[in-house]
Enzyme design. Structure first.
Site, short mmCIF file in Angstrom:
data_model
loop_
_atom_site.label_atom_id
_atom_site.label_comp_id
_atom_site.label_asym_id
_atom_site.label_seq_id
_atom_site.Cartn_x
_atom_site.Cartn_y
_atom_site.Cartn_z
N ARG A 25 -7.45 2.52 -2.55
CA ARG A 25 -8.48 2.36 -1.35
C ARG A 25 -9.25 3.66 -1.42
O ARG A 25 -8.15 4.75 -1.39
CB ARG A 25 -7.58 1.91 -0.07
CG ARG A 25 -8.42 2.22 1.10
CD ARG A 25 -7.77 1.98 2.55
NE ARG A 25 -8.23 0.83 3.19
CZ ARG A 25 -8.06 0.53 4.40
NH1 ARG A 25 -7.68 1.45 5.11
NH2 ARG A 25 -8.35 -0.50 5.04
N GLY B 199 -9.52 -5.99 9.33
CA GLY B 199 -8.05 -5.30 9.74
C GLY B 199 -7.75 -5.77 10.98
O GLY B 199 -6.87 -6.55 11.21
N TYR C 236 -5.50 11.11 4.09
CA TYR C 236 -4.17 11.18 3.85
C TYR C 236 -4.19 12.05 2.63
O TYR C 236 -4.98 12.53 2.27
CB TYR C 236 -3.39 9.97 3.84
CG TYR C 236 -3.23 9.37 5.25
CD1 TYR C 236 -2.62 9.86 6.14
CD2 TYR C 236 -4.03 8.03 5.49
CE1 TYR C 236 -2.50 9.14 7.36
CE2 TYR C 236 -3.67 7.59 6.75
CZ TYR C 236 -3.03 8.16 7.65
OH TYR C 236 -3.14 7.63 9.00
N GLN D 203 0.92 -1.05 0.04
CA GLN D 203 -0.19 -0.10 -0.09
C GLN D 203 0.95 1.18 -0.08
O GLN D 203 1.52 1.56 1.00
CB GLN D 203 -1.05 0.09 1.21
CG GLN D 203 -2.13 1.09 1.10
CD GLN D 203 -2.77 1.46 2.20
OE1 GLN D 203 -2.04 1.84 3.62
NE2 GLN D 203 -3.94 1.36 2.38
#
Length: 358
Positions: free
Chosen positions: A224, A315, A177, A98
């Site tokens: 994502r 997760g 982000y 990622q």
């Protein structure tokens, strides 16, 4: 009807089941952001996942502001990732990297560089640094030339990931982000071609994705998104106006799969009353769709069986259950995680969680 435990083709990646390990920051790299031997064991332990999505991997020193998180911009980092990918493959697993640029969620105490974002903004949060936590800093708006350089950084990072033995990459365009900071109207106040209308706000993501596709191919590229709710200070009052066109753009580029992290009213990592929009995205995205966030075993099975999604990413359950696929398949109880060891630099709470019965 599909079975959660049946194989699936995710672009160029043949996954043995539809349970993905979601990216999880664990802070076990060195202070210089180089992967460590304990990371080899950690990922190998979880190789029964249909696909492992690695923790966020920094594409540059500028973009990696989390202490002890790994990067992939240097030859040394590439070399130290190879034992990780090799160990996963030897266990019959698949793993993608990622790719991560934190934007205003980084801190100069970690990066040693000024903080950048879509606009000159600051998130009202305390951020992890080596000495503990500090208030976030006000970011400087990126210039167009700097955006072009970061697009190139994504391409180099993707090439490095393939040289390190990864099966592909995922672009981290979620969770507040950098790329997410461009997508959302409460963090992007630009008046140039990267701000304003939705087609402008998705431009950076489009260029970064296209650059990576040029480097490694669309079938090994995934993305994502986190379209609903407030995520680390990023919020979009009309998610469908931005994230549906973004998904359509990604579908047109032919990426291998799309993962959505959608939070609900009572999430373990954030909550919102803003509706989930995966149904609207499903209509415009033609590839495999993976959903994420707080799915129980029964919900995951039903969601895949009824065609709402093609797979589910888990997760935190993977943190404390390295054999999560086996436990879900056999309906075995799940072990609880210890949040105190999420971001420490030891094997405790990292590689010492046992499989069921041990």
């Amino acid at each position: 009807m599909s079975d959660l435990f049946s194989p699936i083709q995710l672009g160029a990646i043949e996954a043995k089941n539809r349970i993905l390990m979601a990216p999880l920051t664990r802070a076990r790299a060195t202070r210089e952001h180089v992967p460590t031997p304990m990371m080899v064991e950690y990922y190998a332990q979880r190789a029964e996942a249909g696909l492992i999505i690695s923790e966020g991997v920094g594409i540059s020193r500028q973009g990696l502001g989390w202490p002890h998180s790994p990067g992939i911009w240097s030859d040394e980092q590439v070399e130290k990732w190879r034992p990780v990918t090799q160990a996963v493959h030897e266990k019959g697993g698949k793993i993608v990297a990622q790719l991560w640029h934190m934007g205003r969620m980084a801190h100069s105490a970690v990066t040693g560089q000024p903080i950048v974002s879509s606009s000159a903004t600051r998130v009202d949060m305390k951020l992890h640094i080596h000495a503990g936590k500090e208030d976030a800093e006000t970011a400087r708006a990126l210039t167009i030339a700097e955006i072009a350089q970061i697009v190139e950084d994504y391409g180099v990072a993707a090439r490095n990931a393939m040289q390190a033995g990864f099966d592909g990459i995922q672009i981290h365009s979620a969770n507040g982000y950098l790329l997410d900071q461009f997508l959302r109207s409460n963090s992007n106040f630009r008046d140039d071609e990267y701000g304003g209308a939705p087609e402008n706000r998705i431009r950076f993501l489009k260029e970064a994705t296209a650059r990576i596709i040029k480097e490694i191919g669309a079938a090994r590229t995934s993305v994502r998104l986190s379209p609903n709710g407030d995520t680390q200070g990023c919020f979009e009052p009309d998610p469908e106006s931005v994230f549906v066109p973004a998904a359509k753009m990604l579908s047109d580029l032919g990426i291998g799969f799309l993962e959505l992290r959608e939070i609900g009213p009572e999430g373990t990592y954030g909550s919102t009353d803003q509706p989930k929009i995966h149904d609207a995205i499903r209509k415009v995205f033609n590839g495999p769709l993976i959903l994420n966030s707080d799915y129980t075993r029964s919900q995951a099975i039903e969601t895949v069986a009824n065609g709402t999604a093609d797979g589910i990413a888990f997760g935190r359950p993977f943190i404390s259950n390295p054999d999560l696929v086996t436990r879900l398949q056999k309906d075995l109880p799940l072990a609880p995680w210890n949040i105190k060891t999420f971001y420490t630099q030891t094997e405790e709470g990292y590689t010492d969680y046992p499989t069921y019965g041990k």
